[in-house]
Scaffold this motif. Structure first.
Motif, mmCIF file in Angstrom:
data_model
loop_
_atom_site.group_PDB
_atom_site.id
_atom_site.type_symbol
_atom_site.label_atom_id
_atom_site.label_comp_id
_atom_site.label_asym_id
_atom_site.label_seq_id
_atom_site.Cartn_x
_atom_site.Cartn_y
_atom_site.Cartn_z
ATOM 1 N N ILE A 50 0.828 -1.209 0.000
ATOM 2 C CA ILE A 50 0.000 0.000 0.000
ATOM 3 C C ILE A 50 0.860 1.256 0.000
ATOM 4 C CG2 ILE A 50 -1.668 1.357 1.329
ATOM 5 C CD1 ILE A 50 -2.914 -1.210 2.278
ATOM 6 N N ASP A 51 1.921 1.248 0.813
ATOM 7 C CA ASP A 51 2.789 2.430 0.867
ATOM 8 C C ASP A 51 3.376 2.739 -0.509
ATOM 9 O OD1 ASP A 51 2.501 3.193 3.516
ATOM 10 O OD2 ASP A 51 3.950 1.739 4.200
ATOM 11 N N ALA A 52 3.696 1.693 -1.270
ATOM 12 C CA ALA A 52 4.225 1.899 -2.613
ATOM 13 C C ALA A 52 3.149 2.447 -3.545
ATOM 14 C CB ALA A 52 4.787 0.594 -3.170
ATOM 15 N N GLY A 113 8.260 -4.601 10.724
ATOM 16 C CA GLY A 113 9.364 -3.666 10.711
ATOM 17 C C GLY A 113 8.897 -2.277 10.325
ATOM 18 N N ALA A 114 9.665 -1.278 10.715
ATOM 19 C CA ALA A 114 9.311 0.101 10.403
ATOM 20 C C ALA A 114 10.560 0.892 10.037
ATOM 21 C CB ALA A 114 8.607 0.757 11.588
ATOM 22 N N PHE A 115 10.430 1.735 9.030
ATOM 23 C CA PHE A 115 11.474 2.681 8.642
ATOM 24 C C PHE A 115 10.943 4.089 8.872
ATOM 25 C CE2 PHE A 115 13.580 -0.045 5.062
ATOM 26 C CZ PHE A 115 14.014 -0.939 6.020
ATOM 27 N N TYR A 116 11.767 4.953 9.451
ATOM 28 C CA TYR A 116 11.433 6.373 9.571
ATOM 29 C C TYR A 116 12.578 7.172 8.962
ATOM 30 C CZ TYR A 116 7.295 5.865 12.533
ATOM 31 O OH TYR A 116 6.032 5.567 13.009
ATOM 32 N N GLU A 128 7.529 4.121 6.801
ATOM 33 C CA GLU A 128 7.155 2.963 5.995
ATOM 34 C C GLU A 128 7.125 1.742 6.902
ATOM 35 O OE1 GLU A 128 6.891 1.395 1.742
ATOM 36 O OE2 GLU A 128 7.016 3.432 2.509
ATOM 37 N N PHE A 129 6.076 0.933 6.774
ATOM 38 C CA PHE A 129 5.938 -0.267 7.592
ATOM 39 C C PHE A 129 5.951 -1.506 6.715
ATOM 40 C CE2 PHE A 129 4.495 3.039 10.357
ATOM 41 C CZ PHE A 129 4.849 2.617 11.629
ATOM 42 N N PHE A 130 6.620 -2.552 7.197
ATOM 43 C CA PHE A 130 6.722 -3.815 6.478
ATOM 44 C C PHE A 130 6.214 -4.927 7.385
ATOM 45 C CE2 PHE A 130 9.884 -0.990 4.794
ATOM 46 C CZ PHE A 130 9.805 -1.180 3.427
ATOM 47 N N THR A 131 5.483 -5.859 6.810
ATOM 48 C CA THR A 131 4.969 -6.982 7.582
ATOM 49 C C THR A 131 5.396 -8.283 6.924
ATOM 50 O OG1 THR A 131 2.887 -7.019 6.348
ATOM 51 C CG2 THR A 131 2.950 -5.683 8.343
ATOM 52 N N SER A 132 5.376 -9.340 7.709
ATOM 53 C CA SER A 132 5.742 -10.665 7.203
ATOM 54 C C SER A 132 4.699 -11.667 7.639
ATOM 55 C CB SER A 132 7.116 -11.089 7.743
ATOM 56 O OG SER A 132 7.373 -12.440 7.420
ATOM 57 N N SER A 133 4.435 -12.658 6.800
ATOM 58 C CA SER A 133 3.506 -13.723 7.159
ATOM 59 C C SER A 133 4.130 -14.648 8.194
ATOM 60 C CB SER A 133 3.115 -14.525 5.916
ATOM 61 O OG SER A 133 4.272 -15.077 5.307
ATOM 62 N N LEU A 140 13.770 -7.988 4.250
ATOM 63 C CA LEU A 140 14.305 -6.693 3.859
ATOM 64 C C LEU A 140 14.842 -6.787 2.441
ATOM 65 C CD1 LEU A 140 15.201 -3.793 4.514
ATOM 66 C CD2 LEU A 140 17.334 -4.751 5.384
ATOM 67 N N LYS A 141 14.191 -6.111 1.509
ATOM 68 C CA LYS A 141 14.615 -6.149 0.121
ATOM 69 C C LYS A 141 15.380 -4.869 -0.209
ATOM 70 C CE LYS A 141 10.789 -9.042 -1.502
ATOM 71 N NZ LYS A 141 9.648 -9.126 -2.436
ATOM 72 N N ALA A 142 16.572 -5.038 -0.767
ATOM 73 C CA ALA A 142 17.390 -3.873 -1.093
ATOM 74 C C ALA A 142 16.668 -2.947 -2.053
ATOM 75 C CB ALA A 142 18.721 -4.338 -1.692
#
Length: 216
Positions: A50-52, A113-116, A128-133, A140-142
């Motif tokens: 969604i953030d993308a 995970g979260a990036f600020y 930006e927030f990232f979630t994992s199943s 973490l994708k470069a």
């Protein structure tokens, strides 16, 4: 509001919805009479999260087949509103960041995970927030990190993730992820300010405060 939609909205705070469900709810707010599920699926086939979607330019959204002008305008408007709200946040130090993350991760039953991204004055320019199943790790994708740095002009980055089980102490995988992000940030002229880990009991670990950030 039908019962299914009401239940989905109630589950938003628990972080247990798929990205498609979240995006569909967002679209339903603007277009309640439309079938927004196919639009949400199409957007998430074109963008990773969604953030993308919200970070996409008007040209990128217009290139999504069948999206239409009204959806494009709405998503651009939402992104601008979110950007204004984020811009009002300021993170002055690691302690303040950790307290913010404790609130964000409270009650989560999967690892996230979260990036600020912040400017030189600590003002947040993007979160930006990232979630994992999986409850064991955050992927973490470069390419996602490079995209963030290319879209937003920032001085530094704070990163955090939660440990659903066990202590708030870094694993070998956490060290590897931190080192990877540190190298990517350096290449982009961005400073990795801290990486915080929060566990389910609210205990925390700071790479910066512990000195580990300089060691790895």
């Amino acid at each position: 509001m039908n019962e299914k939609r009401r239940q989905l909205i109630e589950r938003l705070d628990g972080g247990r919805l798929f990205e498609r469900d979240r995006l569909e709810i967002l679209l339903d707010n603007a277009f309640p009479s439309a079938d927004n599920a196919p639009i949400a699926e199409k957007l998430l086939r074109c963008f990773p999260c969604i953030d993308a979607v919200l970070a996409a330019s008007e040209e990128e959204l217009a290139a999504v087949e069948g999206l239409g002008r009204r959806y494009t305008d709405y998503l651009i408007c939402v992104e601008k509103c979110c950007r204004r709200q984020v811009a009002e946040q300021t993170i002055e130090n690691s302690g303040q960041f950790i307290e913010l993350m404790r609130k964000n991760f409270l009650g989560k039953d999967s690892e996230q995970g979260a990036f600020y991204l912040v400017n030189k004055h600590g003002k947040v320019v993007k979160s930006e927030f990232f979630t994992s199943s999986s409850v064991d790790f955050v992927r973490l994708k470069a390419s996602e990190v490079f995209r963030l740095f290319s879209l937003y002009d920032c001085y530094g980055i704070y990163i955090a993730h939660n440990h659903v089980f066990g202590a708030a102490y870094p694993s070998a995988a956490d060290d590897e992820m931190t080192n990877k992000l540190k190298r990517i940030a350096r290449k982009c002229g961005v400073k990795l300010i801290d990486h915080a880990i929060i566990n389910s009991r609210g205990e925390s670990f700071s790479y910066a405060q512990s000195g580990r950030l300089e060691e790895i």
